[in-house]
Design an enzyme around this catalytic site. Structure first.
Site, mmCIF file in Angstrom:
data_model
loop_
_atom_site.group_PDB
_atom_site.id
_atom_site.type_symbol
_atom_site.label_atom_id
_atom_site.label_comp_id
_atom_site.label_asym_id
_atom_site.label_seq_id
_atom_site.Cartn_x
_atom_site.Cartn_y
_atom_site.Cartn_z
ATOM 1 N N CYS A 129 0.986 -1.208 -0.124
ATOM 2 C CA CYS A 129 0.074 -0.027 -0.022
ATOM 3 C C CYS A 129 1.001 1.115 0.118
ATOM 4 C CB CYS A 129 -0.886 -0.150 1.265
ATOM 5 S SG CYS A 129 -0.375 -0.837 2.628
ATOM 6 N N HIS A 250 -2.751 6.174 4.668
ATOM 7 C CA HIS A 250 -1.149 6.268 4.870
ATOM 8 C C HIS A 250 -0.775 7.744 4.489
ATOM 9 C CE1 HIS A 250 -1.294 2.085 6.090
ATOM 10 N NE2 HIS A 250 -0.706 1.596 4.984
HETATM 11 N N1 LIG Z 1 -4.884 -3.427 5.065
HETATM 12 C C1 LIG Z 1 -4.258 -2.972 3.870
HETATM 13 O O1 LIG Z 1 -3.919 -1.802 3.881
HETATM 14 C C2 LIG Z 1 -3.498 -3.679 3.038
HETATM 15 C C3 LIG Z 1 -2.895 -3.164 1.904
HETATM 16 C C4 LIG Z 1 -2.211 -4.061 0.708
HETATM 17 C C5 LIG Z 1 -2.361 -5.152 1.075
HETATM 18 N N2 LIG Z 1 -2.830 -5.757 2.276
HETATM 19 C C6 LIG Z 1 -2.767 -7.283 2.312
HETATM 20 O O2 LIG Z 1 -4.016 -7.834 2.073
HETATM 21 C C7 LIG Z 1 -4.040 -9.060 2.907
HETATM 22 C C8 LIG Z 1 -5.348 -8.925 3.726
HETATM 23 O O3 LIG Z 1 -5.235 -7.948 4.624
HETATM 24 P P1 LIG Z 1 -6.558 -7.247 5.321
HETATM 25 O O4 LIG Z 1 -6.001 -6.142 5.972
HETATM 26 O O5 LIG Z 1 -7.656 -7.323 4.529
HETATM 27 O O6 LIG Z 1 -6.466 -8.062 6.624
HETATM 28 P P2 LIG Z 1 -7.612 -8.942 7.658
HETATM 29 O O7 LIG Z 1 -8.612 -7.629 7.762
HETATM 30 O O8 LIG Z 1 -7.149 -9.295 8.901
HETATM 31 O O9 LIG Z 1 -8.667 -9.897 6.832
HETATM 32 C C9 LIG Z 1 -7.955 -11.119 6.386
HETATM 33 C C10 LIG Z 1 -8.883 -11.957 5.461
HETATM 34 O O10 LIG Z 1 -8.115 -13.316 5.455
HETATM 35 C C11 LIG Z 1 -9.150 -14.158 5.783
HETATM 36 N N3 LIG Z 1 -8.395 -15.483 6.327
HETATM 37 C C12 LIG Z 1 -7.705 -15.478 7.365
HETATM 38 N N4 LIG Z 1 -7.098 -16.776 7.462
HETATM 39 C C13 LIG Z 1 -7.741 -17.572 6.362
HETATM 40 C C14 LIG Z 1 -7.914 -19.177 6.166
HETATM 41 N N5 LIG Z 1 -7.134 -19.845 6.834
HETATM 42 N N6 LIG Z 1 -8.518 -19.419 5.045
HETATM 43 C C15 LIG Z 1 -9.183 -18.368 4.375
HETATM 44 N N7 LIG Z 1 -9.345 -17.145 4.780
HETATM 45 C C16 LIG Z 1 -8.548 -16.762 5.735
HETATM 46 C C17 LIG Z 1 -10.016 -13.588 6.847
HETATM 47 O O11 LIG Z 1 -11.195 -14.491 6.999
HETATM 48 P P3 LIG Z 1 -12.230 -14.685 8.267
HETATM 49 O O12 LIG Z 1 -12.822 -13.138 8.368
HETATM 50 O O13 LIG Z 1 -12.960 -15.800 8.286
HETATM 51 O O14 LIG Z 1 -10.991 -14.835 9.413
HETATM 52 C C18 LIG Z 1 -10.283 -12.226 6.039
HETATM 53 O O15 LIG Z 1 -11.466 -12.387 5.154
HETATM 54 C C19 LIG Z 1 -2.800 -9.139 3.616
HETATM 55 O O16 LIG Z 1 -1.842 -10.082 2.833
HETATM 56 C C20 LIG Z 1 -2.182 -7.859 3.774
HETATM 57 O O17 LIG Z 1 -0.803 -7.802 3.661
HETATM 58 C C21 LIG Z 1 -3.430 -5.356 3.024
#
Ligand SMILES: NC(=O)c1ccc[n+]([C@@H]2O[C@H](COP(=O)([O-])OP(=O)(O)OC[C@H]3O[C@@H](n4cnc5c(N)ncnc54)[C@H](OP(=O)(O)O)[C@@H]3O)[C@@H](O)[C@H]2O)c1
Length: 342
Positions: A129, A250
């Site tokens: 990001c 950010h």
């Molecule tokens: N947040 C940001 O600004 C951002 C920006 C760029 C990239 N990213 C990347 O995007 C990814 C997710 O980020 P996020 O911020 O959205 O995280 P988050 O809010 O913690 O969400 C995580 C997601 O992954 C799912 N998940 C976790 N364990 C799983 C499993 N064993 N099988 C299937 N699904 C599973 C969760 O499902 P449940 O709800 O069922 O647990 C939820 O849908 C990461 O790789 C992060 O580095 C994030």
């Protein structure tokens, strides 16, 4: 118009929910949508275009008939399931760190290197990001006068670390307010703690793990990904990444040294015409980009453009963008849009 079957992998997460919203708002031609998450979310119902869609548990058979799989589930799970999705014929756009520096995987920001998307072999990586918003803002200046060196300090929101980090900031804030902000009433024992320290009324220069070179992984992502996206493998770049108690967006203080001179006025003109950028730069009226204003918006906002008088050709910029939108979901959907247009 052709319509596509789309899977949102990690649909219940912060990025996944924003992906779903972005597909709706941009009218992406979706035939069927599949919402995938962990067993914790099995059976949960989410709305897509007004209709209720049941969340399914991600497994090896989740990708049959899927054209585009938008992944946001973290590095290890992406490493496991992205190749499965690609093998079953889907084009994967992955938000994690799993494949970004892989030579066979394009790392794409549509405003900077759209052509790279077409070189994919089934998987395309969405950059980090903080990298995305920086390259959107500095690439037009690089094309004009050539950037020789970048020094960046970030001020990154808690949503960049997922939904649990957002809960941590909420819970700590409530606790500290209830304790009357007494120094002893720290939020350190917060049950939602996923960040390394209390983040409410605090900050720390620690995002992701530390590497042996003294930098964090997040800082090295900014260095390596920027070089790859801008196709400048040797560009000197140094980063300090800081987590701050902001929910969404950010912010970055960026210093660039350029080959040729560029005045702040010239930079403002170039950036005002560049795709995806909004310039807010009126210090006399205290107007500059703010994280609270950028939240929920698509643009990368740039302000505080001023000369760095300590070097012959240098500029300072203040760059703010919603990390869940342009920093993740919007960039991913824009990549899919590029592919379906051709
Ligand atoms: N947040 C940001 O600004 C951002 C920006 C760029 C990239 N990213 C990347 O995007 C990814 C997710 O980020 P996020 O911020 O959205 O995280 P988050 O809010 O913690 O969400 C995580 C997601 O992954 C799912 N998940 C976790 N364990 C799983 C499993 N064993 N099988 C299937 N699904 C599973 C969760 O499902 P449940 O709800 O069922 O647990 C939820 O849908 C990461 O790789 C992060 O580095 C994030």
């Amino acid at each position: 118009m052709k319509k596509y079957n789309v899977a949102v992998v990690g649909a219940t997460g912060l990025v996944g929910q924003e992906m779903k919203k972005t597909l709706e708002q941009r009218n992406f031609p979706v035939n069927k949508i599949r919402l995938l998450a962990s067993e914790r979310s099995e059976g949960k119902k989410l709305k897509f275009r007004g209709k209720s869609v049941e969340v399914e548990v991600l497994d090896e058979n989740s990708f049959k008939g899927i054209d585009y799989a938008l992944f946001s589930i973290g590095t290890e799970l992406s490493k496991q399931f992205s190749p499965v999705a690609a093998k079953s014929g889907a084009i994967v756009i992955d938000n994690s760190n799993a494949f970004r520096m892989n030579k066979d995987v394009p790392l794409v920001v549509p405003e900077v290197n759209p052509d790279a998307a077409f070189e994919h072999k089934g998987i395309i990586a969405n950059p980090n990001c903080s990298t995305i918003q920086m390259v959107v803002a500095i690439y037009p200046l690089h094309l004009e006068v050539g950037i020789k060196r970048i020094v960046v300090s970030t001020y990154q929101s808690v949503s960049g670390w997922g939904k649990e980090a957002v809960e941590q900031l909420k819970e700590e804030t409530k606790r500290l307010v209830a304790a009357g902000f007494s120094p002893a009433g720290s939020g350190r024992d917060c049950s939602a703690m996923v960040l390394p320290y209390q983040i409410a009324f605090n900050l720390f220069p620690h995002i992701d793990k530390f590497e042996e070179n003294g930098y964090t992984k997040e800082e090295m992502k900014m260095v390596n990904e920027t070089r790859k996206i801008m196709n400048e493998p040797q560009m000197p770049i140094t980063a300090t990444c800081v987590r701050v108690p902001v929910f969404i967006s950010h912010s970055e203080a960026v210093n660039i040294e350029t080959e040729e001179k560029l005045t702040p006025d010239e930079a403002r003109k170039i950036l005002s015409k560049a795709p995806g950028i909004v310039v807010i730069d009126d210090p006399a009226n205290s107007k500059y980009p703010l994280p609270i204003d950028a939240a929920g918006k698509d643009a990368v906002y740039v302000g505080r453009i001023r000369e760095d008088k300590s070097i012959p050709h240098g500029l300072n910029l203040w760059i703010v963008s919603d990390n869940l939108r342009k920093g993740a979901a919007l960039n991913a959907v824009q990549i899919a849009e590029l592919l379906i247009k051709n």
